[in-house]
Scaffold this motif. Structure first.
Motif, PDB file in Angstrom:
ATOM      1  N   ALA A   1      43.042  50.633  26.748  1.00 12.96           N
ATOM      2  CA  ALA A   1      41.681  50.716  26.267  1.00 12.96           C
ATOM      3  C   ALA A   1      40.825  49.511  26.796  1.00 12.96           C
ATOM      4  O   ALA A   1      39.833  49.882  27.192  1.00 12.96           O
ATOM      5  N   VAL A   2      41.428  48.174  26.390  1.00 19.76           N
ATOM      6  CA  VAL A   2      40.762  47.132  26.738  1.00 19.76           C
ATOM      7  C   VAL A   2      40.352  46.889  28.169  1.00 19.76           C
ATOM      8  O   VAL A   2      39.274  46.703  28.477  1.00 19.76           O
ATOM      9  N   ILE A   3      41.433  47.177  28.843  1.00 21.36           N
ATOM     10  CA  ILE A   3      40.955  47.170  30.380  1.00 21.36           C
ATOM     11  C   ILE A   3      40.137  48.399  30.922  1.00 21.36           C
ATOM     12  O   ILE A   3      39.345  47.982  31.699  1.00 21.36           O
ATOM     13  N   GLU A   4      40.274  49.503  30.282  1.00 24.80           N
ATOM     14  CA  GLU A   4      39.257  50.522  30.973  1.00 24.80           C
ATOM     15  C   GLU A   4      37.943  50.526  30.447  1.00 24.80           C
ATOM     16  O   GLU A   4      36.911  50.941  31.187  1.00 24.80           O
TER      17      GLU A   4
ATOM     18  N   VAL B   1      40.026  41.310  27.857  1.00 27.97           N
ATOM     19  CA  VAL B   1      40.335  40.856  26.302  1.00 27.97           C
ATOM     20  C   VAL B   1      39.076  39.916  25.867  1.00 27.97           C
ATOM     21  O   VAL B   1      38.718  39.977  24.619  1.00 27.97           O
ATOM     22  N   ALA B   2      38.602  38.964  26.695  1.00 27.93           N
ATOM     23  CA  ALA B   2      37.443  38.023  26.350  1.00 27.93           C
ATOM     24  C   ALA B   2      36.306  39.283  26.061  1.00 27.93           C
ATOM     25  O   ALA B   2      35.501  38.908  24.882  1.00 27.93           O
ATOM     26  N   ARG B   3      36.128  39.961  26.775  1.00 30.97           N
ATOM     27  CA  ARG B   3      35.132  41.050  26.426  1.00 30.97           C
ATOM     28  C   ARG B   3      35.039  41.800  25.279  1.00 30.97           C
ATOM     29  O   ARG B   3      34.298  41.751  24.260  1.00 30.97           O
ATOM     30  N   TRP B   4      36.282  42.184  24.720  1.00 35.61           N
ATOM     31  CA  TRP B   4      36.898  42.736  23.698  1.00 35.61           C
ATOM     32  C   TRP B   4      36.772  42.044  22.409  1.00 35.61           C
ATOM     33  O   TRP B   4      36.101  42.189  21.490  1.00 35.61           O
ATOM     34  N   ALA B   5      37.083  40.692  22.364  1.00 35.20           N
ATOM     35  CA  ALA B   5      36.949  39.805  21.263  1.00 35.20           C
ATOM     36  C   ALA B   5      35.816  39.121  21.243  1.00 35.20           C
ATOM     37  O   ALA B   5      35.404  38.668  20.122  1.00 35.20           O
ATOM     38  N   SER B   6      34.698  39.441  21.947  1.00 36.93           N
ATOM     39  CA  SER B   6      33.328  38.740  21.881  1.00 36.93           C
ATOM     40  C   SER B   6      32.607  39.130  20.820  1.00 36.93           C
ATOM     41  O   SER B   6      31.660  38.459  20.290  1.00 36.93           O
TER      42      SER B   6
END
Length: 229
Positions: free
Chosen positions: A85-88, A122-127
């Motif tokens: 999901a994080v990649i997509e 992952v950086a986008r998700w954790a931001s």
């Protein structure tokens, strides 16, 4: 002090229909680790996440260990975040696996191209800037893992325990123990090797990081066994 051995799963099957199963290298990594642990640890319990690669890693370790290990207790709080999901969310077109494969093959080093995209995803998700895009946010993931960590300590009850999990949960536990910020924590996740051992000592309310990301068992057996994805 008793020890919790946090073990990242063996190499999974990147690019295959079922990523979650161990590759042949992943099985070999687990057996090598089992042989190495046989002379160094006497675990009274084995715990793992609910993913196939966690269970198969425990099976491979038991095969190499050479004597009976306890059956693995499943603790779903130790599962990895949903990397698919994080990649997509970062590259929606990669929901089409054939499209992702074609895109990656256009690079001289497809594995590195995927790793670069994964780090950015992952950086986008954790931001925290896109939390509504994810079923489990970064803060929710960290809270889940740390709840599982405390449950793990309570279950271990002063005994040594082997834990098969993933890089994300290991990074979060190390962050908690060392007081790291999110950027450093995400950096740790990039360098945790398959079947590496991170050892946490505990006694009562005390928790101490003793070893991080040790994969000397692989280097001693065959350096070609070392993998990070």
């Amino acid at each position: 002090m008793a020890a919790i051995y946090l073990i990242r799963h063996g190499q999974a099957s990147f690019g295959k229909a079922n990523y979650d199963q161990l590759s042949e290298r992943g099985w070999q990594q687990g057996r090598v680790l089992g042989r190495w642990l046989a002379g160094k640890a006497s675990p009274q319990a084995v715990v793992g996440g609910s993913l196939q690669r966690h269970r198969e890693t425990a099976e491979a370790i038991a095969s190499g260990f050479g004597r009976d290990l306890p059956d693995m207790r499943v603790m779903a709080g130790l599962d990895e975040f949903d990397h698919t999901a994080v990649i997509e969310r970062y590259r929606p077109q990669w929901a089409d696996r054939a499209r992702m494969a074609r895109d990656l093959q256009a690079f001289p080093k497809p594995a590195k191209a995927f790793q670069d995209a994964f780090v950015a995803a992952v950086a986008r998700w954790a931001s925290g800037d896109h939390d509504s895009d994810y079923r489990e946010t970064w803060p929710e993931f960290k809270a889940r893992v740390l709840t599982a960590f405390e449950e793990l300590v309570a279950f271990a009850d002063g005994s040594d325990v082997l834990v098969t999990t993933s890089g994300g949960p290991i990074s979060v536990m190390v962050q908690h123990l060392l007081g790291l910020d999110d950027a450093r924590t995400l950096g740790l996740n990039e360098v945790i090797a398959n079947t590496s051992v991170t050892r946490v000592l505990y006694s009562g309310g005390r928790r101490s990081l003793a070893v991080f990301n040790n994969y000397s068992h692989l280097e001693a057996e065959d350096p070609a066994l070392v993998s990070f994805r």
